[in-house]
Design an enzyme around this catalytic site. Structure first.
Site, PDB file in Angstrom:
ATOM      1  N   ASN A 189       1.829  -7.898 -17.289  1.00  0.00           N
ATOM      2  CA  ASN A 189       2.564  -6.782 -17.903  1.00  0.00           C
ATOM      3  C   ASN A 189       3.470  -6.055 -16.912  1.00  0.00           C
ATOM      4  O   ASN A 189       3.998  -4.994 -17.228  1.00  0.00           O
ATOM      5  CB  ASN A 189       1.573  -5.797 -18.554  1.00  0.00           C
ATOM      6  CG  ASN A 189       0.632  -5.155 -17.548  1.00  0.00           C
ATOM      7  OD1 ASN A 189       0.787  -5.331 -16.349  1.00  0.00           O
ATOM      8  ND2 ASN A 189      -0.339  -4.410 -18.035  1.00  0.00           N
ATOM      9  N   LYS A 190       3.686  -6.612 -15.731  1.00  0.00           N
ATOM     10  CA  LYS A 190       4.539  -5.946 -14.742  1.00  0.00           C
ATOM     11  C   LYS A 190       6.016  -6.352 -14.935  1.00  0.00           C
ATOM     12  O   LYS A 190       6.318  -7.185 -15.770  1.00  0.00           O
ATOM     13  CB  LYS A 190       4.042  -6.261 -13.331  1.00  0.00           C
ATOM     14  CG  LYS A 190       2.598  -5.762 -13.094  1.00  0.00           C
ATOM     15  CD  LYS A 190       2.487  -4.246 -13.104  1.00  0.00           C
ATOM     16  CE  LYS A 190       1.135  -3.623 -13.321  1.00  0.00           C
ATOM     17  NZ  LYS A 190      -0.007  -4.078 -12.600  1.00  0.00           N
ATOM     18  N   ASN A 191       6.913  -5.803 -14.128  1.00  0.00           N
ATOM     19  CA  ASN A 191       8.355  -6.051 -14.365  1.00  0.00           C
ATOM     20  C   ASN A 191       8.760  -7.505 -14.169  1.00  0.00           C
ATOM     21  O   ASN A 191       9.747  -7.956 -14.723  1.00  0.00           O
ATOM     22  CB  ASN A 191       9.214  -5.154 -13.468  1.00  0.00           C
ATOM     23  CG  ASN A 191       9.246  -3.715 -13.968  1.00  0.00           C
ATOM     24  OD1 ASN A 191       8.295  -3.264 -14.621  1.00  0.00           O
ATOM     25  ND2 ASN A 191      10.327  -2.999 -13.694  1.00  0.00           N
TER      26      ASN A 191
END
Ligand code: PLP
Length: 382
Positions: A189-191
């Site tokens: 769910n990170k960039n």
């Protein structure tokens, strides 16, 4: 960039909180690794490290199996251990303070600045200093960087190691410039993502050397060196870990890193729109940090009015297929931590944590998705 989420989402379909952008290029990159005959740490990991260091203007980057592993290694590499204290925010993911406990040191929880500036507070950090304090971990909440000039002054003045939990700040030009080590996450769910994975950047050549040893059991050569005949044995020079990244993840990471600037730009544009709509249509809702605070827009975080029933709001948004979340429950209040920190009280962190709501934000979203979310919130809050 593959606008998968956009194409697949029809009206009424789920608006997820975050959505990894994975497409044909990642698929091809993984297949090339599988066909290459070498899947564990090798040339692609080195290539990924070089590309990541270049993106952040850093002299060295060390790829690891997760940001949690990276934080543990950074602390261990700086010699933090039993008897030491490390200042950390309680308003963070639990990995920030768990990493301190892994080393045998004690985390000391520091409050945030204000409810509309949820960064670890220098003033509270100064109050929490003891003669055992050895390091401080700052966390760039939501992709908005802490004031690193002030933090590096503070760390220098008190002789502390400054470490950045930069899990939210992948691609931020300020991340990693002022600290001993900055640790990034590539969780789903990170960039940008490699499924699981992380990276440490450091300008300290000696620390870089120790981190490379710590990542793989303190061994002086790796399997690939030996397969290639560059070495036939190895020594173990310190107690290390197995925190290696692998070629499959590194190959995905190289593709994702190429997409990162455009993805972060899209996140910023969506955030700008959210901010404008909240200002115009729902001024009772606060959006942390200023409009001009440089960010990679990891989270779209809002602070609800004190009287709002957050659980009910989350339920009603979910009924409308809008997923939300909370960043974060305070770490010091978790049951495990209460065993040791029952006396800790952090008024700003606790208040923020009770009122914060994280809204959907990812590059596959459209302007009309943002309008839709804000309109629903207006309806619910009116
Ligand atoms: C995601 C995250 C981590 C942990 O990252 P992993 O790669 O999952 O270990 C640490 N700190 C913060 C603030 C995070 O958001």
């Amino acid at each position: 960039m593959s606008p998968q989420g956009e194409a697949q989402r029809t009206k009424g379909a789920l608006l997820s909180l975050s959505d990894p952008m994975l497409g044909e290029e990642e698929r091809q990159a993984v297949i090339r690794v599988l066909e290459s005959g070498w899947i564990t740490m090798g040339d692609r990991v080195s290539e990924f490290e070089k590309a990541f260091a270049a993106r952040h203007d850093a002299s060295a980057a060390v790829a690891v199996s997760s940001a949690t592993a990276g934080l543990h290694m950074a602390l261990a590499g700086l010699g933090i251990g039993p008897g030491d204290e490390v200042l950390v925010p309680s308003l963070s993911f639990v990995a920030t303070s768990n990493a301190v406990i892994y080393t045998g040191a004690r985390p000391v929880f520091v409050d945030i600045e204000r409810v509309d500036a949820p960064h670890i507070s220098i003033e509270d950090a100064a109050r929490k200093m003891t003669d055992r304090t050895r390091a401080v971990i700052v966390m760039h909440y939501g992709g908005y960087t802490c004031d690193m000039t002030r933090w590096s002054d503070f760390a220098a003045r008190h002789g502390l190691h400054l470490i950045e939990d930069a899990a939210h700040a992948v691609g931020h030009p300020q991340a990693g410039r002022h600290s001993r080590a900055a640790v990034f996450s590539f969780y789903g769910n990170k960039n940008m993502t490699t499924a699981e994975g992380g990276m440490i950047i450091t300008g300290d050549a000696a620390l870089n050397g120790r981190l490379r040893l710590l990542r793989s059991h303190g061994m002086t050569t790796n399997t690939l060196d030996r397969v290639r005949g560059h070495a036939h044995s190895y020594d173990v020079t310190m107690l290390g870990f197995n925190y290696r990244l692998d070629e499959i993840r590194a190959a995905i990471g190289l593709v994702q890193l190429d997409r990162l600037p455009a993805a972060n730009e899209k996140r910023r544009a969506l955030t700008k729109q959210y901010r404008r709509l909240f200002r115009e249509r729902l001024p009772s809702v606060a959006v942390p940090f200023g409009d001009d605070h440089e960010t990679v827009a990891h989270l779209m975080s809002i602070v609800l009015p004190p009287s709002a029933d957050r659980a009910e709001i989350m339920r009603r948004l979910r009924d409308d297929s809008i997923l939300t979340s909370i960043h974060y429950p305070c770490i010091h209040l978790f049951s495990y931590y209460q065993e040791f920190f029952a006396g800790t009280h952090l008024p700003h962190s606790e208040s923020f944590s009770q009122r914060e709501l994280t809204l959907p934000l990812h590059p596959a979203m459209t302007e009309s998705d943002v309008n839709h979310v804000v309109s629903k919130l207006c309806q619910i809050l009116s």
